[in-house]
Design a protein around this motif. Sequence first.
Motif, PDB file in Angstrom:
ATOM      1  N   TRP A 103      42.120  95.434  11.915  1.00 46.57           N
ATOM      2  CA  TRP A 103      42.498  94.195  12.580  1.00 46.57           C
ATOM      3  C   TRP A 103      41.340  93.742  13.452  1.00 46.57           C
ATOM      4  CZ3 TRP A 103      46.884  92.115  10.811  1.00 46.57           C
ATOM      5  CH2 TRP A 103      47.373  90.954  11.440  1.00 46.57           C
ATOM      6  N   GLY A 104      41.382  92.476  13.867  1.00 44.31           N
ATOM      7  CA  GLY A 104      40.306  91.969  14.712  1.00 44.31           C
ATOM      8  C   GLY A 104      40.821  91.175  15.882  1.00 44.31           C
ATOM      9  N   SER A 105      40.020  91.133  16.959  1.00 41.51           N
ATOM     10  CA  SER A 105      40.346  90.266  18.096  1.00 41.51           C
ATOM     11  C   SER A 105      39.045  89.687  18.632  1.00 41.51           C
ATOM     12  CB  SER A 105      41.099  91.039  19.178  1.00 41.51           C
ATOM     13  OG  SER A 105      40.397  92.199  19.565  1.00 41.51           O
ATOM     14  N   TYR A 106      39.170  88.535  19.289  1.00 44.14           N
ATOM     15  CA  TYR A 106      38.012  87.860  19.856  1.00 44.14           C
ATOM     16  C   TYR A 106      37.789  88.287  21.301  1.00 44.14           C
ATOM     17  CZ  TYR A 106      38.515  84.591  15.907  1.00 44.14           C
ATOM     18  OH  TYR A 106      38.612  84.023  14.660  1.00 44.14           O
ATOM     19  N   THR A 107      36.522  88.175  21.745  1.00 42.23           N
ATOM     20  CA  THR A 107      36.238  88.367  23.168  1.00 42.23           C
ATOM     21  C   THR A 107      35.551  87.122  23.721  1.00 42.23           C
ATOM     22  OG1 THR A 107      34.154  89.503  22.648  1.00 42.23           O
ATOM     23  CG2 THR A 107      36.096  90.886  23.070  1.00 42.23           C
ATOM     24  N   TYR A 116      39.838  90.065  26.200  1.00 39.19           N
ATOM     25  CA  TYR A 116      40.567  89.551  25.032  1.00 39.19           C
ATOM     26  C   TYR A 116      40.618  88.030  25.042  1.00 39.19           C
ATOM     27  CZ  TYR A 116      44.619  88.886  21.890  1.00 39.19           C
ATOM     28  OH  TYR A 116      45.460  88.494  20.884  1.00 39.19           O
ATOM     29  N   ALA A 117      40.281  87.442  23.892  1.00 36.82           N
ATOM     30  CA  ALA A 117      40.312  85.972  23.787  1.00 36.82           C
ATOM     31  C   ALA A 117      41.034  85.541  22.514  1.00 36.82           C
ATOM     32  CB  ALA A 117      38.894  85.425  23.850  1.00 36.82           C
ATOM     33  N   GLY A 118      42.071  86.295  22.130  1.00 34.31           N
ATOM     34  CA  GLY A 118      42.888  85.903  20.982  1.00 34.31           C
ATOM     35  C   GLY A 118      42.741  86.828  19.791  1.00 34.31           C
ATOM     36  N   SER A 119      43.766  86.823  18.960  1.00 38.82           N
ATOM     37  CA  SER A 119      43.734  87.640  17.748  1.00 38.82           C
ATOM     38  C   SER A 119      42.858  86.976  16.695  1.00 38.82           C
ATOM     39  CB  SER A 119      45.147  87.817  17.195  1.00 38.82           C
ATOM     40  OG  SER A 119      45.091  88.520  15.951  1.00 38.82           O
ATOM     41  N   ALA A 120      42.130  87.797  15.953  1.00 42.63           N
ATOM     42  CA  ALA A 120      41.326  87.280  14.842  1.00 42.63           C
ATOM     43  C   ALA A 120      41.988  87.602  13.503  1.00 42.63           C
ATOM     44  CB  ALA A 120      39.912  87.867  14.899  1.00 42.63           C
ATOM     45  N   GLY A 121      43.134  88.260  13.544  1.00 42.59           N
ATOM     46  CA  GLY A 121      43.841  88.594  12.305  1.00 42.59           C
ATOM     47  C   GLY A 121      43.248  89.790  11.600  1.00 42.59           C
ATOM     48  N   GLY A 122      43.828  90.108  10.474  1.00 44.10           N
ATOM     49  CA  GLY A 122      43.372  91.261   9.701  1.00 44.10           C
ATOM     50  C   GLY A 122      44.025  91.198   8.346  1.00 44.10           C
ATOM     51  N   HIS A 137      37.730  94.216   5.723  1.00 40.93           N
ATOM     52  CA  HIS A 137      38.192  92.864   6.006  1.00 40.93           C
ATOM     53  C   HIS A 137      36.991  92.002   6.396  1.00 40.93           C
ATOM     54  CE1 HIS A 137      41.333  89.936   6.644  1.00 40.93           C
ATOM     55  NE2 HIS A 137      40.702  89.534   7.732  1.00 40.93           N
ATOM     56  N   THR A 138      37.046  90.726   6.019  1.00 42.84           N
ATOM     57  CA  THR A 138      36.007  89.772   6.411  1.00 42.84           C
ATOM     58  C   THR A 138      36.626  88.695   7.288  1.00 42.84           C
ATOM     59  OG1 THR A 138      34.721  90.141   4.398  1.00 42.84           O
ATOM     60  CG2 THR A 138      34.321  88.082   5.575  1.00 42.84           C
ATOM     61  N   TRP A 139      36.002  88.458   8.427  1.00 41.35           N
ATOM     62  CA  TRP A 139      36.439  87.407   9.342  1.00 41.35           C
ATOM     63  C   TRP A 139      35.412  86.278   9.336  1.00 41.35           C
ATOM     64  CZ3 TRP A 139      36.572  92.617  10.485  1.00 41.35           C
ATOM     65  CH2 TRP A 139      37.821  93.171  10.807  1.00 41.35           C
ATOM     66  N   VAL A 153      36.478  94.990  16.183  1.00 45.31           N
ATOM     67  CA  VAL A 153      37.118  95.579  15.004  1.00 45.31           C
ATOM     68  C   VAL A 153      38.023  96.711  15.486  1.00 45.31           C
ATOM     69  CG1 VAL A 153      36.784  96.754  12.793  1.00 45.31           C
ATOM     70  CG2 VAL A 153      35.134  95.020  13.563  1.00 45.31           C
ATOM     71  N   GLN A 154      39.301  96.590  15.143  1.00 46.94           N
ATOM     72  CA  GLN A 154      40.292  97.564  15.615  1.00 46.94           C
ATOM     73  C   GLN A 154      40.842  98.413  14.479  1.00 46.94           C
ATOM     74  OE1 GLN A 154      43.561  95.249  17.010  1.00 46.94           O
ATOM     75  NE2 GLN A 154      42.377  94.067  18.487  1.00 46.94           N
TER      76      GLN A 154
END
Length: 202
Positions: A103-107, A116-122, A137-139, A153-154
Amino acid sequence: MKTRLAIAIAVLLVSAPALALTTSYGWEDGGTILSQFGDITATNVGDQVHSGDRSLYLVDQQASGTPQAFVAWVVGLTDGDEVTACFWRYDTSPGASPSCRIWGSYTAVGGTIDDYAGSAGGNNDYGPGEGWDEVCHTWVFDSDTGARDGLVVQVRTYSSPGDFVWIDDLEVTAPDGTVIHVPTVTPVNERTWSGIKALYGP
Ligand SMILES: [Ca+2]
Ligand SMILES: [Ca+2]
């Protein structure tokens, strides 16, 4: 002839992929994770590895919700940049927990890995649960009109306290000019060829 050559060169230049950098990490130097959100324990172990002698062992400790282990952080990203991350994971419970996913998240711009600045999805791939398998996964980076410049990257573990997985052979690719952080404990200046030569003499 010259014109054709010029066209060929122009086509090559246009179609050449943007330069990218790739960083790999296999937990061989004793590192664990960069940070975390929620209750999860991360240990560098040698009892279950995909390659080398060491891997990352994660144990879910959270009564409800999904804890997150931060295994990479890419900074210096701008809109449209692509980040691809892959790692190998190990569990032996097909279709049931323990499992994990990427999974991913923004900073936030100028912030730390914990800003944390929002989910980036996964993706919804929990893996076959038949031993080691690789998940990727590619974001495509979204700066939220300049508010973000980092992507975490989580590894997310499922689902109950005591559930455990192993992680190994992380690989992160991002555009040239960004910085990829992985949980290495080896100082950056010792990872370059010139740094290694300087350490060990001529
Ligand atoms: Ca390893
Ligand atoms: Ca499983």
